[in-house]
Design a protein around this motif. Structure first.
Motif, mmCIF file in Angstrom:
data_model
loop_
_atom_site.group_PDB
_atom_site.id
_atom_site.type_symbol
_atom_site.label_atom_id
_atom_site.label_comp_id
_atom_site.label_asym_id
_atom_site.label_seq_id
_atom_site.Cartn_x
_atom_site.Cartn_y
_atom_site.Cartn_z
ATOM 1 N N PRO B 119 0.825 -1.253 -0.091
ATOM 2 C CA PRO B 119 -0.029 -0.085 0.106
ATOM 3 C C PRO B 119 0.976 1.204 -0.024
ATOM 4 O O PRO B 119 2.217 1.186 0.275
ATOM 5 C CB PRO B 119 -0.874 -0.228 1.353
ATOM 6 N N PRO B 120 0.417 2.386 -0.272
ATOM 7 C CA PRO B 120 1.108 3.571 -0.514
ATOM 8 C C PRO B 120 1.471 4.027 1.085
ATOM 9 O O PRO B 120 0.673 3.794 1.942
ATOM 10 C CB PRO B 120 -0.051 4.615 -0.944
ATOM 11 N N THR B 121 2.539 4.649 1.286
ATOM 12 C CA THR B 121 3.261 4.802 2.446
ATOM 13 C C THR B 121 2.966 6.211 3.030
ATOM 14 O O THR B 121 2.637 7.243 1.906
ATOM 15 C CB THR B 121 4.651 4.609 2.600
ATOM 16 N N GLY B 122 2.832 6.533 4.168
ATOM 17 C CA GLY B 122 2.471 7.891 4.618
ATOM 18 C C GLY B 122 1.289 8.404 4.361
ATOM 19 O O GLY B 122 1.216 9.719 4.808
ATOM 20 N N VAL B 123 0.544 7.538 4.103
ATOM 21 C CA VAL B 123 -1.169 8.079 3.944
ATOM 22 C C VAL B 123 -2.019 7.656 5.147
ATOM 23 O O VAL B 123 -2.690 8.528 5.735
ATOM 24 C CB VAL B 123 -1.862 7.197 2.802
#
Ligand SMILES: Cc1ncc(C[n+]2csc(CCOP(=O)(O)OP(=O)(O)O)c2C)c(N)n1
Ligand code: SF4
Ligand SMILES: [Mg+2]
Lengths: 278, 597
Positions: B119-123
């Motif tokens: 999954p996208p990081t920092g979200v």
């Protein structure tokens, strides 16, 4: 006998073609001996859209351009009525043009008589879509109708040819009463006040009813004749096309007469409800 | 809007293993690939457990592709709307995570389809647990069918919720009970594949991060407002409908196209809305109970027809499933912005606003009968959420339905009359009605001003009498018009006013306002026009009333102030960004306002 409204006197200018149309409708009703309460005349808005007040049947004054969907609603909801829609060429081919196409395609059981005078009589003489200074006349709605699958009765009359006009009106009414579908009758009905075309139109007409070689069940021939006549600056009159395609269709009984008492249908309503149960 | 208090976590306490009596789930990805049906499998699971349900979706206005999300709220107590936050997200792509992130509960869980990578990081907040499972790859590699993502994902989710594997399988089998045996087994295989992968990814049977309650709700219906409204119309004897496809009113057309022919009726797909309303007018003139329906732009096209109903005195129900406007606007988004159109024009009509999905059934019956009584237009104001979102409602009482035919004359009654005038002036404004086909009832129906006989007349005295006659029709039924729904403390100095889909959100907000020490009373009007005395009184009797609505100019506030309610007591809370109100939005705003006053 219950006393109802007294039919109005026509409001048309002396010499208006619409008198001929009213005469033909009254003559046809008498000839077919249809009781007045079984008939509803649905009218558009315009000089022509006052005819319903003059006959003594049920009458409805539709919105401008909407006489076709309204009449379709009546005809579907109560197939026992004889529905006669009437109106002007502006009503039919300008503001209501979209409905014309779809009504021919749906082929509901009612008569539609367009009083074509090539002008907007009521709003004082503006051009309608059937007016075209260059060609013989603008949009030819009989050929428009021919091009639509589902067309079942297409005819043209002339308000001064009263005997034929009554014959055509009778034929149109018989067509719908036999359940064959939509009967479109365009009547050239001159406006003496804004566009007096009695003489020019009469000279342009070729009466197909007088031509024993013409076969109104032949769609291609109907088209060809219309195109050929137009090239000569002329146009056809009489029964242009008829088809029995709509005959024998299953017509539902008048919805207005159905039993809608919820108690009568409760089991089926319950079945529907239980399809949502969780 | 400042967030003054934190969104309320859905249910339960923030222990190591959370226990839910109220949970919000979002399933999101690219539309059209079937993955969103996980939400409906979960819906069946929670229904089986006796929960109340509320389900909605957020779908781009296109057929396949485009981001899409399905939402489900399952709660032991009825909710009627989505909660403030998302507890559980099943995400099939990065976009799903990015869209959901701001609404995720801090202690929420994400199941991410990692077929195409992590999954996208920092979200997402660090406190959120993420389970990465290559759902799509498993479906294609092991089962050769992308569509089976739904059952695989369902398996994983049941392990998160601590549902016993056998119970979960039972619910799946129940849900698929009508499909062929082979297809059933394929789905069960996929479900088991999901369980096996849960095992490998830290979600073993018997040791789940979460657990859920047992609901104990009695049998209910899971139904949308459009379905309930259509059903009500059928039961009320409605037999003719015309419409033109438009979101979010189309389901009424499709529902009735399927059902009306089974009862001798017709639903017609017209060539446009001008045709639709006039088709319905034609049918209605013959005495058939008829309806036309649309949304925003189509409803505007119908206006000439509605004025014709008012003038020519023809009974018709017109349903408007409002959506975000103006013009084409945002077809799939909620708004309540047609009130101005509904009440425009100088003719009598009634505008009803069903309170919730269940009320859509009742109000449809009421509207259908009322149209016959007043021989004129009855408009039903639905909205995108009320129309399309489904929720659990009590089963309808079908045995109590009565039909009112108003002053429709039978052929015998007409035969007994000396004379018949279609537009007879009467005390209650309603003239006896003879439908075409009846001997002795011949009459002229017209939208032109006319005399009692139906013959066109512009004579001033006649005109005045006719306008007044028509106006009396509304006064004669005013006392019977549906009263609003009320909740809360009757003596509260603060009021909340809102209609339709806003109702349940107000109710959820009021519970929390009371906890925060602000007692309120709620009025959810069910008759918008005429403005009822109860609405005006409600505002007069309070220090302040928050008028809560989904539009940009406060149409409800304008309406009630036009009806005599004091403007200075009203504070508008408006939302027109396409997303529904959340209870937390209302609570924050109101607490802040009350603190500053
Ligand atoms: C919606 C709407 N637009 C415009 C008018 C004004 N109007 C009344 S009659 C008419 C034209 C009538 O022409 P036609 O249909 O040919 O009838 P005729 O008077 O020639 O018989 C118009 C434009 C109207 N009544 N309603
Ligand atoms: S204005 Fe023309 S169409 Fe109208 S009544 Fe006079 S002659 Fe007939
Ligand atoms: Mg004309």
């Amino acid at each position: 006998m219950t006393k109802t409204y007294t039919p109005a006197e026509p409001i048309w200018c002396a010499g208006c073609g619409d008198f001929g149309v009213q005469g033909a409708i009254e003559g046809a009703i008498a000839q077919l001996a249809i009781p007045k309460h079984d008939i509803i005349i649905m009218a558009g808005i315009g000089c022509s859209g006052t005819l319903q007040n003059n006959v003594g049947t049920y009458g409805y004054h539709a919105l401008h351009g909407r006489v076709l969907p309204t009449s379709t609603g009546v005809a579907y909801a109560n197939p026992e009525l004889t529905v006669i829609a009437v109106g002007g060429d502006g009503d039919a081919f300008a503001i209501g043009a979209g409905h014309f196409i779809h009504t021919v395609k749906r082929n509901p059981n009612f008569v539609y008589i367009v009083m074509n005078n090539s002008v907007y009589g009521l709003t004082k003489g503006q051009d309608s879509p059937t007016m075209d200074a260059g060609a013989a006349h603008g949009i030819d709605a009989t050929r428009l109708a021919l091009s639509i699958p589902g067309a079942s009765f297409i005819a043209r009359g002339f308000s001064r040819w009263s005997r034929q006009l009554q014959e055509l009106t009778v034929a149109a009414m018989e067509h719908v009463r036999a359940g064959r579908g939509f009967a479109f009758l365009e009547v050239l009905s001159p406006c003496v006040t804004y566009h007096d075309t009695y003489v020019t139109w009469e000279g342009m007409l070729e009466n197909l009813d007088d031509d024993p070689t013409y076969d109104p069940t032949d769609l291609a021939a109907a088209f060809a004749r219309g195109v050929a006549l137009e090239a000569q600056g002329r146009m056809p009159a009489g029964v242009i096309f008829r088809s029995d395609g709509g005959a024998g269709r299953k017509i539902p009984p008048a919805m207005a007469l159905q039993d809608i008492d919820p108690a009568r249908h409760i089991d089926r309503y319950n079945d529907i409800m239980s399809s949502y149960a969780v | 809007m400042n967030v003054a208090i934190k969104p309320e976590p859905s249910g339960g306490q923030a222990a190591a293993r959370r226990h839910f009596s109220d949970i919000n789930v979002m399933v999101a990805g690219q539309g059209g690939d079937g993955s969103l049906t996980i939400a409906s499998l979960l819906s069946a699971l929670f229904a089986h457990r006796g929960f109340h349900l509320y389900s909605t979706s957020n779908i781009a206005s296109r057929i396949k592709g485009g981001h899409a999300a399905a939402y489900l709220r399952a709660s032991v107590k009825p909710s009627g709307c989505m909660g403030d936050v998302i507890d559980l997200l099943v995400a099939f792509d990065d976009e799903a995570v990015e869209i959901a992130a701001p609404a995720m509960a801090p202690d929420g869980i994400v199941v991410f389809d990692s077929s195409k990578g992590p999954p996208p990081t920092g979200v997402l907040a660090d406190t959120i647990r993420v389970f990465e499972i290559p759902i799509g790859r498993l479906a294609v590699r092991d089962l050769r069918r992308d569509l089976l993502k739904n059952c695989i994902g369902f398996g994983v989710v049941t392990r998160i919720l601590g549902i016993d594997d056998k119970d979960a399988e039972g619910s799946l089998r129940h849900r698929f009970r009508r499909i062929p045996e082979a297809a059933m087994e394929t789905n069960i295989d996929a479900f088991r594949l999901g369980l096996a992968n849960a095992d490998e990814n830290g979600l073993p049977a018997g040791d789940s991060p979460w657990t859920v309650d047992e609901g104990g709700r009695e049998e209910h219906l899971m139904i949308s407002g459009n379905e309930a409204f259509s059903f009500g119309f059928l039961v009320a004897g409605g037999r003719f409908y015309a419409g033109y496809p438009i979101t979010p009113a189309t389901e009424i057309l499709t529902w009735l196209e399927r059902r009306l022919p089974q009862f001798g009726g017709i639903a017609m797909q017209a060539e446009d809305e001008l045709s639709a309303i006039n088709l319905a007018i034609g049918a209605a003139m013959t005495g058939v109970r008829a309806m036309a329906g649309s949304s925003g732009p189509g409803f505007v096209l119908m206006q000439e027809g509605v004025s014709q109903l008012g003038s020519a005195e023809i009974p018709l129900v017109v349903v408007d499933c409002q959506r975000a406007g103006p013009s084409t606007g945002m077809p799939t988004k909620v708004e309540q912005n047609d009130i101005g159109t509904m009440i425009s024009g100088d003719y009598p009509r009634v505008v009803l606003a069903p309170a919730d999905q269940g009320d859509c059934f009742e109000m449809s019956i009421f509207a259908t009968n009322l149209a016959q009584r007043i021989q004129g237009p009855v408009i039903a104001a639905l909205d995108r959420a009320l129309s399309q979102d489904s929720t659990t409602v009590k089963p309808f009482d079908l045995s109590g339905v009565e039909l009112d035919t108003g002053k429709r004359l039978t052929p015998d009654e007409i035969a007994g009359l000396k004379e018949y005038r279609r537009y007879l002036i009467t005390d209650d404004g309603v003239s006896p009605w003879a439908v075409p086909g009846t001997p002795g009832g011949e009459n002229l129906v017209t939208g032109n001003e006319r005399n009692e006989w139906g013959l066109v007349s512009a004579e001033p005295k006649n005109r005045k009498r006719m306008v007044e006659k028509r106006a009396r029709k509304i006064e004669s039924v005013r006392g019977d018009l549906p009263k609003g729904k009320r909740w809360g403390d009757a003596d509260a100095a603060i009021g909340l006013l809102g209609f339709g889909t806003v109702g349940a959100v107000m109710e959820r907000a009021a519970e929390r306002l009371a906890k925060a020490g602000v007692e309120v009373q709620i009025l959810q009007p069910r008759t918008l026009w005429p403005v009822l005395d109860e609405t005006v009184e409600f505002i007069r009797a309070r220090r302040r009333v928050y008028v809560i609505e989904h539009n940009a100019i406060g149409q409800l506030a304008h309406l009630v102030s036009g009806g005599g309610a004091p403007k200075e007591r009203m504070v508008s809370i408006l939302k027109f960004d396409g997303t529904p109100f959340r209870a937390v939005d209302l609570v924050d705003f109101i607490l802040e306002q009350e603190a500053s006053l």
